[in-house]
Write a protein that holds these residues in place. Structure first.
Motif, short mmCIF file in Angstrom:
data_model
loop_
_atom_site.label_atom_id
_atom_site.label_comp_id
_atom_site.label_asym_id
_atom_site.label_seq_id
_atom_site.Cartn_x
_atom_site.Cartn_y
_atom_site.Cartn_z
N GLN A 126 0.81 -1.21 0.00
CA GLN A 126 0.00 0.00 0.00
C GLN A 126 0.85 1.27 0.00
O GLN A 126 0.32 2.37 -0.04
CB GLN A 126 -0.93 0.02 1.21
N TYR A 127 2.17 1.12 0.07
CA TYR A 127 3.09 2.26 0.09
C TYR A 127 4.18 2.02 -0.95
O TYR A 127 5.15 1.32 -0.67
CB TYR A 127 3.71 2.43 1.48
N GLU B 163 -1.11 4.47 0.84
CA GLU B 163 -2.31 3.86 1.40
C GLU B 163 -3.50 4.20 0.52
O GLU B 163 -3.53 3.77 -0.63
CB GLU B 163 -2.52 4.28 2.86
N ARG B 164 -4.42 5.02 0.95
CA ARG B 164 -5.61 5.33 0.14
C ARG B 164 -5.38 6.50 -0.82
O ARG B 164 -6.25 6.85 -1.60
CB ARG B 164 -6.79 5.65 1.05
N ASN B 165 -4.24 7.12 -0.76
CA ASN B 165 -3.95 8.28 -1.59
C ASN B 165 -2.96 7.95 -2.71
O ASN B 165 -2.22 6.98 -2.62
CB ASN B 165 -3.40 9.43 -0.74
N ARG B 166 -2.98 8.76 -3.73
CA ARG B 166 -2.07 8.60 -4.87
C ARG B 166 -1.38 9.94 -5.10
O ARG B 166 -1.92 11.00 -4.79
CB ARG B 166 -2.86 8.25 -6.14
N ALA C 245 -7.44 11.80 0.43
CA ALA C 245 -8.49 10.99 1.05
C ALA C 245 -8.26 10.90 2.55
O ALA C 245 -7.13 10.86 3.02
CB ALA C 245 -8.51 9.60 0.43
N MET C 246 -9.34 10.87 3.31
CA MET C 246 -9.25 10.70 4.76
C MET C 246 -8.90 9.24 5.05
O MET C 246 -9.42 8.33 4.44
CB MET C 246 -10.59 11.04 5.41
N CYS C 247 -7.99 9.04 5.99
CA CYS C 247 -7.59 7.70 6.39
C CYS C 247 -7.88 7.50 7.87
O CYS C 247 -7.94 8.47 8.62
CB CYS C 247 -6.10 7.49 6.12
N PRO C 248 -8.04 6.25 8.30
CA PRO C 248 -8.31 6.00 9.71
C PRO C 248 -7.15 6.47 10.59
O PRO C 248 -6.02 6.59 10.13
CB PRO C 248 -8.49 4.48 9.79
N SER D 107 -3.58 4.98 10.51
CA SER D 107 -2.90 5.02 9.22
C SER D 107 -1.48 5.57 9.35
O SER D 107 -1.19 6.44 10.16
CB SER D 107 -3.69 5.92 8.26
N MET D 108 -0.57 5.12 8.49
CA MET D 108 0.78 5.68 8.38
C MET D 108 0.79 6.84 7.40
O MET D 108 1.82 7.45 7.17
CB MET D 108 1.77 4.61 7.89
N ASP D 109 -0.35 7.14 6.81
CA ASP D 109 -0.44 8.11 5.73
C ASP D 109 0.00 9.51 6.14
O ASP D 109 0.50 10.27 5.36
CB ASP D 109 -1.85 8.14 5.17
N GLU D 110 -0.22 9.90 7.38
CA GLU D 110 0.16 11.23 7.82
C GLU D 110 1.64 11.34 7.94
O GLU D 110 2.24 12.35 7.98
CB GLU D 110 -0.53 11.58 9.12
#
Length: 98
Positions: free
Chosen positions: A42-43, A58-61, A89-92, A95-98
């Motif tokens: 996912q990364y 993750e959920r973003n591109r 996109a908002m992630c839970p 998430s490691m997205d931040e």
């Protein structure tokens, strides 16, 4: 951690990354705290022949240009990515997205 081999003498540094894909397997902070994603797929960073990188975060591109600069005398060089166009996109909260 991620690594790659350096370019050959007859290739440009950016072309050494072209066609490769990296996965985030671990994040290590300055205080040596390590975090591993549940699904490294996912990364990803996919380096294109056109000097652009495509990212899945993750959920973003994201997408944007990249360049590689050789170091002096075989030393490690630098990789520059950006500016980027990306989704937001908002992630839970976990998430490691931040």
């Amino acid at each position: 951690m991620v690594g790659c081999t350096g370019p050959t003498a007859d290739s440009s540094p950016s072309s050494a990354l072209a066609g490769t894909q990296w996965r985030r397997v671990e994040f290590q902070s300055m205080d040596d705290t390590s975090i591993r994603p549940e699904d490294p797929a996912q990364y990803t960073l996919a380096f294109g022949d056109d000097g652009r990188v495509a990212m899945q975060l993750e959920r973003n591109r994201g997408t944007g240009p990249f360049s590689v600069e050789k170091g002096e005398g075989g030393e490690t060089g630098s990789l520059t990515i950006g500016p980027l166009a990306e989704t937001r996109a908002m992630c839970p909260p976990t998430s490691m997205d931040e």
